[in-house]
Motif scaffolding. Structure first.
Motif, PDB file in Angstrom:
ATOM      1  N   HIS A 135       0.844  -1.193   0.000  1.00  0.00           N
ATOM      2  CA  HIS A 135       0.000   0.000   0.000  1.00  0.00           C
ATOM      3  C   HIS A 135       0.886   1.253   0.000  1.00  0.00           C
ATOM      4  CE1 HIS A 135      -2.763   3.093   1.578  1.00  0.00           C
ATOM      5  NE2 HIS A 135      -3.727   2.329   1.063  1.00  0.00           N
ATOM      6  N   PRO A 136       0.463   2.325  -0.692  1.00  0.00           N
ATOM      7  CA  PRO A 136       1.298   3.533  -0.758  1.00  0.00           C
ATOM      8  C   PRO A 136       1.722   4.080   0.601  1.00  0.00           C
ATOM      9  CG  PRO A 136      -0.465   3.668  -2.362  1.00  0.00           C
ATOM     10  CD  PRO A 136      -0.727   2.437  -1.563  1.00  0.00           C
ATOM     11  N   GLU A 137       0.839   4.009   1.593  1.00  0.00           N
ATOM     12  CA  GLU A 137       1.234   4.521   2.914  1.00  0.00           C
ATOM     13  C   GLU A 137       2.312   3.640   3.543  1.00  0.00           C
ATOM     14  OE1 GLU A 137      -0.847   5.032   7.259  1.00  0.00           O
ATOM     15  OE2 GLU A 137      -1.882   5.935   5.530  1.00  0.00           O
ATOM     16  N   THR A 138       2.147   2.331   3.425  1.00  0.00           N
ATOM     17  CA  THR A 138       3.156   1.408   3.951  1.00  0.00           C
ATOM     18  C   THR A 138       4.490   1.626   3.242  1.00  0.00           C
ATOM     19  OG1 THR A 138       1.413  -0.231   4.354  1.00  0.00           O
ATOM     20  CG2 THR A 138       3.678  -1.022   4.375  1.00  0.00           C
ATOM     21  N   ALA A 139       4.439   1.795   1.926  1.00  0.00           N
ATOM     22  CA  ALA A 139       5.668   2.011   1.157  1.00  0.00           C
ATOM     23  C   ALA A 139       6.305   3.349   1.488  1.00  0.00           C
ATOM     24  CB  ALA A 139       5.362   1.918  -0.337  1.00  0.00           C
ATOM     25  N   GLY A 140       5.478   4.394   1.593  1.00  0.00           N
ATOM     26  CA  GLY A 140       6.002   5.733   1.815  1.00  0.00           C
ATOM     27  C   GLY A 140       6.767   5.869   3.113  1.00  0.00           C
ATOM     28  N   THR A 141       6.283   5.273   4.180  1.00  0.00           N
ATOM     29  CA  THR A 141       6.963   5.376   5.472  1.00  0.00           C
ATOM     30  C   THR A 141       8.271   4.611   5.495  1.00  0.00           C
ATOM     31  OG1 THR A 141       5.692   3.499   6.335  1.00  0.00           O
ATOM     32  CG2 THR A 141       4.801   5.706   6.723  1.00  0.00           C
ATOM     33  N   ARG A 142       8.516   3.787   4.479  1.00  0.00           N
ATOM     34  CA  ARG A 142       9.746   2.999   4.414  1.00  0.00           C
ATOM     35  C   ARG A 142      10.643   3.420   3.254  1.00  0.00           C
ATOM     36  NH1 ARG A 142       5.756   0.480   6.775  1.00  0.00           N
ATOM     37  NH2 ARG A 142       6.143  -1.053   8.437  1.00  0.00           N
ATOM     38  N   GLY A 143      10.285   4.510   2.594  1.00  0.00           N
ATOM     39  CA  GLY A 143      11.111   5.016   1.508  1.00  0.00           C
ATOM     40  C   GLY A 143      11.140   4.119   0.294  1.00  0.00           C
ATOM     41  N   ILE A 144      10.010   3.451   0.016  1.00  0.00           N
ATOM     42  CA  ILE A 144       9.933   2.504  -1.101  1.00  0.00           C
ATOM     43  C   ILE A 144       9.074   3.106  -2.208  1.00  0.00           C
ATOM     44  CG2 ILE A 144       9.072   0.243  -1.832  1.00  0.00           C
ATOM     45  CD1 ILE A 144       9.635  -0.710   1.060  1.00  0.00           C
ATOM     46  N   ALA A 145       9.579   3.088  -3.432  1.00  0.00           N
ATOM     47  CA  ALA A 145       8.828   3.561  -4.596  1.00  0.00           C
ATOM     48  C   ALA A 145       8.453   2.369  -5.475  1.00  0.00           C
ATOM     49  CB  ALA A 145       9.660   4.562  -5.394  1.00  0.00           C
ATOM     50  N   ASP A 146       7.461   2.570  -6.312  1.00  0.00           N
ATOM     51  CA  ASP A 146       7.021   1.507  -7.214  1.00  0.00           C
ATOM     52  C   ASP A 146       8.175   1.044  -8.099  1.00  0.00           C
ATOM     53  OD1 ASP A 146       4.816  -0.092  -8.297  1.00  0.00           O
ATOM     54  OD2 ASP A 146       5.157   1.051 -10.136  1.00  0.00           O
ATOM     55  N   GLY A 147       8.369  -0.270  -8.170  1.00  0.00           N
ATOM     56  CA  GLY A 147       9.436  -0.844  -8.983  1.00  0.00           C
ATOM     57  C   GLY A 147      10.756  -1.027  -8.268  1.00  0.00           C
ATOM     58  N   ASP A 148      10.876  -0.532  -7.040  1.00  0.00           N
ATOM     59  CA  ASP A 148      12.126  -0.679  -6.296  1.00  0.00           C
ATOM     60  C   ASP A 148      12.371  -2.139  -5.919  1.00  0.00           C
ATOM     61  OD1 ASP A 148      12.643   2.003  -6.336  1.00  0.00           O
ATOM     62  OD2 ASP A 148      12.201   2.372  -4.218  1.00  0.00           O
ATOM     63  N   PRO A 149      13.610  -2.594  -5.950  1.00  0.00           N
ATOM     64  CA  PRO A 149      13.936  -3.896  -5.355  1.00  0.00           C
ATOM     65  C   PRO A 149      13.795  -3.796  -3.832  1.00  0.00           C
ATOM     66  CG  PRO A 149      15.678  -3.137  -6.832  1.00  0.00           C
ATOM     67  CD  PRO A 149      14.778  -1.971  -6.588  1.00  0.00           C
ATOM     68  N   VAL A 150      13.120  -4.764  -3.237  1.00  0.00           N
ATOM     69  CA  VAL A 150      12.932  -4.760  -1.787  1.00  0.00           C
ATOM     70  C   VAL A 150      13.208  -6.148  -1.229  1.00  0.00           C
ATOM     71  CG1 VAL A 150      11.228  -2.899  -1.805  1.00  0.00           C
ATOM     72  CG2 VAL A 150      10.451  -5.276  -1.974  1.00  0.00           C
ATOM     73  N   ARG A 151      13.498  -6.190   0.056  1.00  0.00           N
ATOM     74  CA  ARG A 151      13.603  -7.462   0.766  1.00  0.00           C
ATOM     75  C   ARG A 151      12.500  -7.514   1.818  1.00  0.00           C
ATOM     76  NH1 ARG A 151      16.757  -6.790   5.791  1.00  0.00           N
ATOM     77  NH2 ARG A 151      17.024  -9.050   5.878  1.00  0.00           N
ATOM     78  N   VAL A 152      11.798  -8.645   1.840  1.00  0.00           N
ATOM     79  CA  VAL A 152      10.793  -8.903   2.862  1.00  0.00           C
ATOM     80  C   VAL A 152      11.382  -9.956   3.773  1.00  0.00           C
ATOM     81  CG1 VAL A 152       8.427  -9.676   3.313  1.00  0.00           C
ATOM     82  CG2 VAL A 152       8.948  -8.363   1.232  1.00  0.00           C
ATOM     83  N   PHE A 153      11.298  -9.769   5.087  1.00  0.00           N
ATOM     84  CA  PHE A 153      12.026 -10.652   5.984  1.00  0.00           C
ATOM     85  C   PHE A 153      11.305 -10.812   7.318  1.00  0.00           C
ATOM     86  CE2 PHE A 153      13.464  -6.333   6.597  1.00  0.00           C
ATOM     87  CZ  PHE A 153      13.604  -6.182   7.973  1.00  0.00           C
ATOM     88  N   ASN A 154      11.617 -11.910   7.978  1.00  0.00           N
ATOM     89  CA  ASN A 154      11.276 -12.146   9.373  1.00  0.00           C
ATOM     90  C   ASN A 154      12.326 -13.084   9.946  1.00  0.00           C
ATOM     91  OD1 ASN A 154      10.496 -14.709   8.414  1.00  0.00           O
ATOM     92  ND2 ASN A 154       8.308 -14.257   8.530  1.00  0.00           N
ATOM     93  N   ASP A 155      12.087 -13.638  11.113  1.00  0.00           N
ATOM     94  CA  ASP A 155      13.098 -14.493  11.728  1.00  0.00           C
ATOM     95  C   ASP A 155      13.291 -15.811  10.984  1.00  0.00           C
ATOM     96  OD1 ASP A 155      13.501 -12.592  13.617  1.00  0.00           O
ATOM     97  OD2 ASP A 155      12.665 -13.708  15.302  1.00  0.00           O
ATOM     98  N   ARG A 156      12.349 -16.175  10.126  1.00  0.00           N
ATOM     99  CA  ARG A 156      12.441 -17.449   9.414  1.00  0.00           C
ATOM    100  C   ARG A 156      13.274 -17.352   8.144  1.00  0.00           C
ATOM    101  NH1 ARG A 156       7.001 -17.551  11.504  1.00  0.00           N
ATOM    102  NH2 ARG A 156       6.190 -16.518   9.652  1.00  0.00           N
ATOM    103  N   GLY A 157      13.373 -16.156   7.578  1.00  0.00           N
ATOM    104  CA  GLY A 157      14.134 -16.009   6.346  1.00  0.00           C
ATOM    105  C   GLY A 157      13.813 -14.693   5.660  1.00  0.00           C
ATOM    106  N   GLU A 158      14.203 -14.580   4.409  1.00  0.00           N
ATOM    107  CA  GLU A 158      13.918 -13.374   3.641  1.00  0.00           C
ATOM    108  C   GLU A 158      13.752 -13.727   2.176  1.00  0.00           C
ATOM    109  OE1 GLU A 158      17.683 -10.985   2.260  1.00  0.00           O
ATOM    110  OE2 GLU A 158      17.752 -11.214   4.440  1.00  0.00           O
ATOM    111  N   ALA A 159      13.044 -12.865   1.468  1.00  0.00           N
ATOM    112  CA  ALA A 159      12.815 -13.052   0.039  1.00  0.00           C
ATOM    113  C   ALA A 159      12.903 -11.699  -0.651  1.00  0.00           C
ATOM    114  CB  ALA A 159      11.445 -13.684  -0.208  1.00  0.00           C
ATOM    115  N   SER A 160      13.334 -11.715  -1.918  1.00  0.00           N
ATOM    116  CA  SER A 160      13.511 -10.488  -2.692  1.00  0.00           C
ATOM    117  C   SER A 160      12.383 -10.331  -3.698  1.00  0.00           C
ATOM    118  CB  SER A 160      14.854 -10.516  -3.422  1.00  0.00           C
ATOM    119  OG  SER A 160      15.916 -10.604  -2.509  1.00  0.00           O
ATOM    120  N   PHE A 161      11.936  -9.095  -3.888  1.00  0.00           N
ATOM    121  CA  PHE A 161      10.850  -8.780  -4.815  1.00  0.00           C
ATOM    122  C   PHE A 161      11.109  -7.422  -5.457  1.00  0.00           C
ATOM    123  CE2 PHE A 161       9.065 -11.176  -1.253  1.00  0.00           C
ATOM    124  CZ  PHE A 161       8.326 -12.165  -1.876  1.00  0.00           C
ATOM    125  N   LEU A 162      10.310  -7.128  -6.465  1.00  0.00           N
ATOM    126  CA  LEU A 162      10.137  -5.760  -6.921  1.00  0.00           C
ATOM    127  C   LEU A 162       8.869  -5.218  -6.266  1.00  0.00           C
ATOM    128  CD1 LEU A 162      10.938  -5.962 -10.746  1.00  0.00           C
ATOM    129  CD2 LEU A 162      12.456  -5.285  -8.877  1.00  0.00           C
TER     130      LEU A 162
END
Length: 673
Positions: free
Chosen positions: A589-616
């Protein structure tokens, strides 16, 4: 020349197909116009079956590992060499550690009754650990049956007569496309189409109303609907009096879930909850199509149980076009002549397939020393991938994989056995989205040295000197045996009808609830004594359980629904589809992205204690604040990143012991350069 076939994928539609064959090759696949339910059209994925069968990347000879585990380095060997090695390892491991050190792992890579179940008798006779096949639908089944009993539910086609349709947790246009024409027929006649789903998927975009519910709050919403219906006396007193039990107890429980309270739980407005309930109560023939999404939470079975009770409050089962659909079909259901559970040892341990990572890394007495994988890709589909991959990488674990293509799982194999495609074997297909059954026979010879699942296990049985008759039977023998079952659903169905290759209607009424319910009481059970006897809450419960791992470090919900061009991990092997899908994306969501400095199309990592995955990043209002959505299972070996199941857990649902795939707390941040 066009030949009849049946789609084998894990989809409720079980499409009738026509395959065009020229010079022994499949050159085209289309829908069979004579199929009463699938009606001559197919999804975009199925149109690529010729590429699937005749791909130059297909494995056509047995292979033996020559490099380190995970490197995917193999040399071709003969079938005799491969099966001799597998049989030798089975005997050696059984002798040293006991046969329970051998674990089979399979699921729904092929949905035909013969070949999907062909390995069970072998592993029962071997004495191997038993696999609990729970990864997909067990929670939904357990919850639904606690309310309405077992057996088929309302036929989808009848929904064309409905005036109010709720699609609850199902992206129908992606996962059940042949239901859509019946819903559209009703919609064109004036029916309202409501979708309840945490994000705006393809189906939600076509709805009259989309309720963007918070994940895991489905039971609370259903209880709030009940509270409104009861409070405003929009219920069918006669149906409740004669065909249900426990209403007064339900009434007390539902009173706790006022629209005001539930709006905070579900993230919906109070007015939208009231409007939903009132519209459902006023409808002449309200209909609900449930998906599997609500059941993929820690309280998933309770969610399905609670939703399933709604039609009883308004007497929808007795109204043409009304009712509820979870699963259809249902015959033959007794596969014991093929599975032969009597051959197994009475005290054999059971391993839940959801907990494969634990089984491969923590199980002892004995440890798992051989993993035999077929009709599944556990390196991609099993939860908590980091543990699964760590187990597969063990040098002391002998891994056998039956496959058509090199997958993330075959990379860890010691022996790879080339499997035949569904278009090269005979099998019998029952659906879980319609009430037709159909036999299909090979449309082409087997490609290369590929062999069917049944053939492979019959050959292994001979090598191990298993003498039981079941190990000498062929496909047609088993299909004939299925039809001996004393099931009312099979009345009027015979072997010759099926051999024609045409779909045959099972003896199932469009409203299977007309003569009662298959619960212990024979009625809809608002109160379940069976659940009470098991120490479970006997009433619907709207409690929400969130991912408990990681404490308070993570605040974003993360769900992993299907992608339109993949089916579980299948179709990644088709270059054209994979290129159409592109790199794995996560909806933010734009609000979730905005507070984390993420723009559409940016490479991001999603993570927790179990592991992490990469996305656009796909920044969009199609999801809600605080919810990340990643559609589909991309093979990490073919796509940047580690796969979404790095983030999912091996925790089990409240009933049915299914994986809570949609119950994850994570964080997201821009990918470091």
């Amino acid at each position: 020349m066009w030949k009849r076939a049946v789609c084998t994928k894990d989809c409720p539609d079980t499409c009738g197909l026509l395959a065009k064959v020229e010079n022994g090759l499949i050159v085209s696949v289309k829908g069979d116009p004579d199929h009463p339910f699938t009606a001559g059209f197919i999804c975009q994925k199925a149109g690529h079956f010729p590429e699937h069968v005749h791909s130059p990347k297909r494995i056509t000879t047995p292979l033996r590992r020559i490099g380190p585990k995970g490197a995917g380095q193999f040399e071709p060997v003969s079938w005799n060499e491969a099966l001799d090695e597998v049989a030798f390892q089975m005997q050696s491991i059984s002798s040293e550690f006991g046969p329970q050190a051998i674990l089979p792992y399979s699921y729904a890579g092929h949905m035909g009754l013969v070949h999907r179940n062909a390995g069970h008798a072998f592993f029962n006779r071997l004495g191997a650990s038993h696999l609990d096949y729970t990864i997909c639908s067990s929670a939904a089944t357990a919850g639904y049956e606690a309310s309405l009993g077992s057996g088929p539910s309302t036929e989808i086609q009848s929904a064309a007569q409905s005036d109010y349709i709720i699609i609850w947790g199902s992206n129908t246009l992606t996962t059940n496309i042949h239901a859509w024409p019946h819903f559209k027929t009703a919609q064109k006649a004036g029916a309202k189409l409501v979708v309840i789903d945490p994000y705006r998927n393809r189906t939600a975009q076509k709805a009259d109303v989309h309720l963007m519910i918070k994940p895991g709050t489905d039971a609370a919403l259903a209880l709030a609907m009940m509270q409104v219906l009861i409070d405003r006396d929009m219920i069918d007193h006669d149906f409740i009096s004669h065909k249900t039990i426990g209403f007064e107890k339900l009434k007390a429980r539902a009173s706790e879930y006022t629209p005001s309270r539930t709006s905070e739980i579900c993230g919906l407005t109070e007015n939208s909850i009231i409007s939903l309930a009132e519209a459902y109560g006023k409808a002449k023939s309200p209909y609900i199509r449930t998906g599997w999404g609500p059941a993929r939470q820690l309280k998933g079975a309770m969610a399905m149980r609670t939703i399933a009770l709604l039609p009883a409050l308004v007497g929808a089962f007795d109204k043409p076009g009304g009712g509820i659909t979870r699963a259809l079909g249902g015959a033959p259901s007794d596969l014991n002549s093929l599975i032969r559970p009597d051959l197994g040892l009475p005290c054999t341990r059971t391993v839940n397939m959801v907990e494969l990572g634990n089984a491969l890394t923590k199980l002892t007495d004995p440890p798992v020393k051989m993993l035999y994988t077929y009709l599944s890709n556990p390196a991609v589909v099993a939860p908590q991938s980091r543990d699964v991959l760590a187990g597969l990488a063990r040098e002391d674990l002998f891994v056998v994989v039956q496959e058509m293509f090199h997958t993330d799982t075959t990379s860890y194999a010691d022996i790879v056995l080339p499997g035949a495609s569904f278009l090269e074997v005979t099998d019998l297909y029952r659906a879980y989205g319609h009430n037709y059954i159909q036999m299909a026979q090979p449309v082409i010879p087997r490609v290369g040295q590929s062999r069917s699942t049944l053939d492979i296990f019959q050959d292994l049985a001979a090598r191990l000197s298993f003498k039981n008759k079941v190990f000498s039977l062929g496909e047609m023998d088993f299909i004939e045996n299925f039809l001996v079952e004393d099931s009312p659903y099979l009345k009027g169905v015979d072997f010759e009808m099926l051999k024609s290759g045409k779909p045959v209607r099972l003896n199932i009424p469009s409203n299977p609830y007309a003569d009662g319910f298959t619960t212990p009481s024979g009625k809809v059970e608002f109160y379940s004594q069976t659940m009470a006897d098991q120490g479970l809450d006997p009433l619907p419960d709207g409690q929400v359980l969130r991912d408990p791992d990681g404490g308070n470090k993570y605040c974003l919900e993360f769900i992993t629904p299907p992608h339109h061009f993949f089916l579980n991990s299948a179709f990644n092997e088709i270059d054209a589809l994979r290129e159409k899908v592109g790199q794995a994306r996560v909806m933010i969501h734009p609000e979730t992205a905005g507070t984390r400095g993420i723009a559409d199309g940016d490479p991001v990592r999603v993570f927790n204690d179990r592991g992490e995955a990469s996305f656009l990043a796909h920044v969009t209002y199609d999801t809600q604040i605080g919810l990340l959505v990643a559609e589909g299972l991309h093979w990490p070996s073919l796509s940047p990143g580690s796969g979404v199941n790095q983030l999912t857990s091996q925790r089990l649902t409240d009933m049915g012991k299914t994986c809570a795939f949609h119950c994850n707390l994570v964080e997201v941040q821009p990918q470091a350069n």
